[in-house]
Design a protein around this motif. Structure first.
Motif, PDB file in Angstrom:
ATOM      1  N   ILE A 126      -2.951  18.925 -80.594  1.00  0.00           N
ATOM      2  CA  ILE A 126      -2.250  19.796 -79.592  1.00  0.00           C
ATOM      3  C   ILE A 126      -1.495  18.924 -78.881  1.00  0.00           C
ATOM      4  O   ILE A 126      -2.282  17.595 -78.786  1.00  0.00           O
ATOM      5  CB  ILE A 126      -3.588  20.483 -79.477  1.00  0.00           C
ATOM      6  CG1 ILE A 126      -5.007  19.728 -78.144  1.00  0.00           C
ATOM      7  CG2 ILE A 126      -3.782  21.497 -79.966  1.00  0.00           C
ATOM      8  CD1 ILE A 126      -6.250  20.712 -77.785  1.00  0.00           C
ATOM      9  N   SER A 127      -0.647  19.192 -78.239  1.00  0.00           N
ATOM     10  CA  SER A 127       0.268  18.548 -76.996  1.00  0.00           C
ATOM     11  C   SER A 127      -0.985  17.915 -75.309  1.00  0.00           C
ATOM     12  O   SER A 127      -2.536  17.795 -75.524  1.00  0.00           O
ATOM     13  CB  SER A 127       0.725  19.059 -75.634  1.00  0.00           C
ATOM     14  OG  SER A 127       0.170  19.932 -74.844  1.00  0.00           O
ATOM     15  N   LYS A 128      -0.462  16.105 -74.672  1.00  0.00           N
ATOM     16  CA  LYS A 128      -1.401  15.625 -74.210  1.00  0.00           C
ATOM     17  C   LYS A 128      -1.780  16.649 -72.788  1.00  0.00           C
ATOM     18  O   LYS A 128      -3.420  16.354 -72.088  1.00  0.00           O
ATOM     19  CB  LYS A 128      -0.295  14.779 -73.532  1.00  0.00           C
ATOM     20  CG  LYS A 128      -0.523  13.249 -74.561  1.00  0.00           C
ATOM     21  CD  LYS A 128      -1.425  12.663 -74.639  1.00  0.00           C
ATOM     22  CE  LYS A 128      -1.217  10.963 -75.057  1.00  0.00           C
ATOM     23  NZ  LYS A 128      -2.057  10.465 -75.740  1.00  0.00           N
ATOM     24  N   GLU A 129      -1.387  18.165 -72.171  1.00  0.00           N
ATOM     25  CA  GLU A 129      -1.671  18.351 -71.508  1.00  0.00           C
ATOM     26  C   GLU A 129      -3.232  18.935 -71.849  1.00  0.00           C
ATOM     27  O   GLU A 129      -3.850  19.400 -71.503  1.00  0.00           O
ATOM     28  CB  GLU A 129      -0.273  19.042 -71.033  1.00  0.00           C
ATOM     29  CG  GLU A 129       0.990  18.495 -70.151  1.00  0.00           C
ATOM     30  CD  GLU A 129       1.765  18.418 -71.275  1.00  0.00           C
ATOM     31  OE1 GLU A 129       2.491  18.398 -72.419  1.00  0.00           O
ATOM     32  OE2 GLU A 129       1.807  16.967 -71.162  1.00  0.00           O
ATOM     33  N   ALA A 130      -2.344  20.067 -73.430  1.00  0.00           N
ATOM     34  CA  ALA A 130      -3.787  21.207 -73.561  1.00  0.00           C
ATOM     35  C   ALA A 130      -5.327  20.531 -74.043  1.00  0.00           C
ATOM     36  O   ALA A 130      -6.071  20.679 -73.996  1.00  0.00           O
ATOM     37  CB  ALA A 130      -2.983  21.506 -75.233  1.00  0.00           C
ATOM     38  N   GLN A 131      -4.692  18.850 -74.283  1.00  0.00           N
ATOM     39  CA  GLN A 131      -5.443  18.060 -74.806  1.00  0.00           C
ATOM     40  C   GLN A 131      -6.392  17.784 -73.339  1.00  0.00           C
ATOM     41  O   GLN A 131      -8.005  17.895 -72.816  1.00  0.00           O
ATOM     42  CB  GLN A 131      -5.815  16.557 -75.043  1.00  0.00           C
ATOM     43  CG  GLN A 131      -5.052  16.320 -76.253  1.00  0.00           C
ATOM     44  CD  GLN A 131      -4.455  14.712 -76.623  1.00  0.00           C
ATOM     45  OE1 GLN A 131      -4.663  14.141 -75.987  1.00  0.00           O
ATOM     46  NE2 GLN A 131      -3.403  14.650 -77.889  1.00  0.00           N
ATOM     47  N   HIS A 132      -5.633  17.802 -72.218  1.00  0.00           N
ATOM     48  CA  HIS A 132      -6.297  16.882 -70.617  1.00  0.00           C
ATOM     49  C   HIS A 132      -7.081  18.904 -70.682  1.00  0.00           C
ATOM     50  O   HIS A 132      -8.012  18.244 -69.702  1.00  0.00           O
ATOM     51  CB  HIS A 132      -5.622  16.664 -69.736  1.00  0.00           C
ATOM     52  CG  HIS A 132      -5.757  16.665 -68.407  1.00  0.00           C
ATOM     53  ND1 HIS A 132      -5.896  15.498 -68.536  1.00  0.00           N
ATOM     54  CD2 HIS A 132      -5.220  17.284 -67.504  1.00  0.00           C
ATOM     55  CE1 HIS A 132      -6.066  15.766 -66.677  1.00  0.00           C
ATOM     56  NE2 HIS A 132      -6.117  16.911 -66.141  1.00  0.00           N
ATOM     57  N   GLU A 133      -6.197  20.241 -70.629  1.00  0.00           N
ATOM     58  CA  GLU A 133      -7.178  20.318 -70.216  1.00  0.00           C
ATOM     59  C   GLU A 133      -8.130  21.268 -70.849  1.00  0.00           C
ATOM     60  O   GLU A 133      -9.502  22.019 -70.315  1.00  0.00           O
ATOM     61  CB  GLU A 133      -5.627  22.111 -70.691  1.00  0.00           C
ATOM     62  CG  GLU A 133      -5.813  23.131 -69.392  1.00  0.00           C
ATOM     63  CD  GLU A 133      -4.844  24.135 -69.705  1.00  0.00           C
ATOM     64  OE1 GLU A 133      -5.379  24.909 -70.297  1.00  0.00           O
ATOM     65  OE2 GLU A 133      -3.194  24.067 -69.530  1.00  0.00           O
ATOM     66  N   LYS A 134      -8.281  20.990 -72.695  1.00  0.00           N
ATOM     67  CA  LYS A 134      -9.427  21.636 -72.928  1.00  0.00           C
ATOM     68  C   LYS A 134     -11.472  20.649 -72.784  1.00  0.00           C
ATOM     69  O   LYS A 134     -12.348  20.992 -72.513  1.00  0.00           O
ATOM     70  CB  LYS A 134      -8.838  20.952 -74.469  1.00  0.00           C
ATOM     71  CG  LYS A 134      -9.734  22.084 -75.747  1.00  0.00           C
ATOM     72  CD  LYS A 134      -9.211  22.205 -76.604  1.00  0.00           C
ATOM     73  CE  LYS A 134     -10.194  22.972 -77.915  1.00  0.00           C
ATOM     74  NZ  LYS A 134      -9.594  22.821 -78.863  1.00  0.00           N
ATOM     75  N   VAL A 135     -10.246  18.558 -72.155  1.00  0.00           N
ATOM     76  CA  VAL A 135     -11.880  17.807 -72.505  1.00  0.00           C
ATOM     77  C   VAL A 135     -11.970  18.500 -71.252  1.00  0.00           C
ATOM     78  O   VAL A 135     -13.433  18.261 -70.018  1.00  0.00           O
ATOM     79  CB  VAL A 135     -10.801  16.396 -71.996  1.00  0.00           C
ATOM     80  CG1 VAL A 135     -11.938  15.487 -70.912  1.00  0.00           C
ATOM     81  CG2 VAL A 135     -10.973  16.337 -73.076  1.00  0.00           C
TER      82      VAL A 135
END
Ligand code: FMN
Length: 253
Positions: A126-135
């Motif tokens: 997934i995109s960096k933004e989606a990674q950030h959100e998930k973490v």
């Protein structure tokens, strides 16, 4: 004492967050190499198992570890498990509880924590933004878990089992256990021959031959070699070449 396994850092991040300098961390990848399966608990110390979900079940390296683990002074110590996953874990907690019980350990509470999915063989990262959100969402869950384990609360299961959990854990998981062939791994010309993949492989399935990695036998499929290659030279089949790579941004691997 927290025993953890990680391919791409999600489970390490969970382990470091929950340990908070109060609990010692044991890396199961190191154990697989040193064969040190004997541990001693101090009075009142808890035991935690933290690892990624593979095909709605236990990674083979976790099964092998649990078969051999010996803990002195266990005395029904508070025991918890955290499975990191992309989405859901099926009936893994039931499977784990049974396996622990067969070895004389209990499972008092269990949790799943969704983090970025690293199964790049099947899906893109997934995109960096989606990674950030998930973490960030995972951080909230970890905070909640931290309180529960600190208070040694028993019988708390905060888990996303997903749909048809029994089908995925007791049937689909077999494709993982019976599969795990390394034949589709290969390295492209961009390989710099650094040997990192050979060093980090938890099951010694990689050997450097003429300065290039070669895979043999079966592996546990952590995909650490693909994601942690410094020049993205490692591929699996024909799909990973156009896909991203992932390492949990909060850890050093
Ligand atoms: C072989 C394999 C199978 C996976 N199966 C599942 C699964 O069944 N359910 C799920 O939600 N995530 C699945 N994932 C995603 C990982 O469980 C998830 O990304 C995990 O947090 C990775 O942890 P790590 O960074 O500590 O290695 C799978 C990943 C791999 C490599």
């Amino acid at each position: 004492m927290i025993f953890y396994f990680t391919g791409t850092g999600n489970s390490l991040y969970a382990a470091q967050t929950l340990a908070q300098q109060k609990q010692s961390l044991v890396n199961i990848t190191d154990v697989a190499k040193t064969k040190e399966y004997n541990y001693t608990l101090s009075k009142g110390e808890s035991v935690g198992f933290i690892f990624p979900i593979y095909y709605w079940g236990l990674p083979t390296i976790i099964e092998e570890f649990l078969d051999k683990l010996q803990i002195s002074n266990y005395n029904n110590a508070y025991t918890f498990a955290v499975c990191t996953c992309g989405e859901n874990i099926g009936e893994t907690m039931k499977v784990l509880k049974k396996r622990l019980s067969a070895r004389g350990f209990q499972l008092d509470s269990g949790f799943s924590v969704a983090m970025p999915d690293n199964y790049v063989i099947l899906y893109d990262i997934i995109s960096k933004e989606a990674q950030h959100e998930k973490v960030q969402k995972a951080d909230n869950v970890l905070e909640q878990i931290s309180r529960i384990i600190e208070n040694k609360e028993k019988g708390v299961y905060i888990i996303n089992k997903g749909m048809l959990p029994g089908f995925f854990t007791y049937f689909v998981h077999k494709f993982y256990t019976l599969g795990r062939d390394t034949k589709k791994f290969y390295v492209t010309d961009t390989c710099i021959g650094c040997g990192k993949c050979e060093r980090i492989c938890p099951v010694n399935a990689i050997n450097m031959v003429n300065n290039k990695p070669e895979w043999h036998g079966k592996c546990t499929q952590c995909l650490g070699c693909i994601h942690r290659c410094p020049v993205n030279a490692i591929q699996y089949g024909d799909k990973t070449i156009q896909r991203g790579r992932y390492i949990n941004p909060n850890v050093k691997l």
